[in-house]
Design a protein around this motif. Structure first.
Motif, PDB file in Angstrom:
ATOM      1  N   ILE A 129       4.839  12.119   5.757  1.00 39.58           N
ATOM      2  CA  ILE A 129       5.759  10.995   5.917  1.00 39.58           C
ATOM      3  C   ILE A 129       5.264  10.147   7.074  1.00 39.58           C
ATOM      4  N   ILE A 130       5.165   8.850   6.836  1.00 38.78           N
ATOM      5  CA  ILE A 130       4.755   7.912   7.879  1.00 38.78           C
ATOM      6  C   ILE A 130       6.008   7.218   8.386  1.00 38.78           C
ATOM      7  N   GLU A 131       6.302   7.393   9.664  1.00 36.96           N
ATOM      8  CA  GLU A 131       7.462   6.751  10.265  1.00 36.96           C
ATOM      9  C   GLU A 131       7.041   5.439  10.903  1.00 36.96           C
ATOM     10  N   GLN A 132       7.906   4.431  10.799  1.00 30.37           N
ATOM     11  CA  GLN A 132       7.631   3.121  11.365  1.00 30.37           C
ATOM     12  C   GLN A 132       8.751   2.751  12.313  1.00 30.37           C
ATOM     13  N   CYS A 133       8.425   1.979  13.316  1.00 30.01           N
ATOM     14  CA  CYS A 133       9.436   1.558  14.297  1.00 30.01           C
ATOM     15  C   CYS A 133      10.486   0.659  13.655  1.00 30.01           C
TER      16      CYS A 133
ATOM     17  N   GLY B  39       0.756  -1.233   0.000  1.00 30.49           N
ATOM     18  CA  GLY B  39       0.000   0.000   0.000  1.00 30.49           C
ATOM     19  C   GLY B  39       0.793   1.293   0.000  1.00 30.49           C
ATOM     20  N   THR B  40       2.112   1.236  -0.018  1.00 29.22           N
ATOM     21  CA  THR B  40       2.907   2.458  -0.069  1.00 29.22           C
ATOM     22  C   THR B  40       3.411   2.658  -1.488  1.00 29.22           C
ATOM     23  N   THR B  41       3.769   3.864  -1.806  1.00 24.34           N
ATOM     24  CA  THR B  41       4.244   4.189  -3.142  1.00 24.34           C
ATOM     25  C   THR B  41       5.744   3.982  -3.239  1.00 24.34           C
TER      26      THR B  41
ATOM     27  N   PRO C 189      11.523   0.577   6.667  1.00 27.32           N
ATOM     28  CA  PRO C 189      11.503   1.929   6.100  1.00 27.32           C
ATOM     29  C   PRO C 189      10.153   2.604   6.291  1.00 27.32           C
ATOM     30  N   GLY C 190      10.171   3.903   6.370  1.00 25.47           N
ATOM     31  CA  GLY C 190       8.935   4.666   6.443  1.00 25.47           C
ATOM     32  C   GLY C 190       8.325   4.777   5.055  1.00 25.47           C
ATOM     33  N   ALA C 191       7.277   5.580   4.944  1.00 29.76           N
ATOM     34  CA  ALA C 191       6.613   5.749   3.661  1.00 29.76           C
ATOM     35  C   ALA C 191       6.252   7.212   3.468  1.00 29.76           C
ATOM     36  N   GLY C 192       6.250   7.642   2.235  1.00 31.24           N
ATOM     37  CA  GLY C 192       5.832   8.994   1.907  1.00 31.24           C
ATOM     38  C   GLY C 192       4.486   8.965   1.226  1.00 31.24           C
ATOM     39  N   LEU C 193       3.613   9.913   1.566  1.00 29.81           N
ATOM     40  CA  LEU C 193       2.308  10.019   0.934  1.00 29.81           C
ATOM     41  C   LEU C 193       2.294  11.252   0.043  1.00 29.81           C
ATOM     42  N   TYR C 194       1.817  11.077  -1.173  1.00 30.88           N
ATOM     43  CA  TYR C 194       1.795  12.135  -2.171  1.00 30.88           C
ATOM     44  C   TYR C 194       0.355  12.505  -2.504  1.00 30.88           C
TER      45      TYR C 194
END
Length: 63
Positions: free
Chosen positions: A34-38, A7-9, A41-46
């Protein structure tokens, strides 16, 4: 070729322009969150220009 899994780009999709809000291609998509995860890698939302205007989203560069 990079694949979208979970689900991430991917970076390739972000360069081509993909909006997470209307879930489709866009020529005006910019990074808005930006979604940070413990772990991992994190994810960026556009978001594209129409979705940013409708939802009051601010590009990350302007925050």
């Amino acid at each position: 070729m990079t694949k979208n899994t979970g689900g991430t780009t991917t970076e390739a999709e972000a360069r081509q322009g993909h909006c997470h809000w209307h879930r489709g291609p866009s020529g005006t998509a910019v990074l808005v969150q930006i979604i940070e995860q413990c772990s991992g890698p994190g994810a960026g939302l556009y978001a594209c220009a129409p979705c940013r205007e409708q939802r009051g989203l601010v590009p990350l560069a302007d925050q």
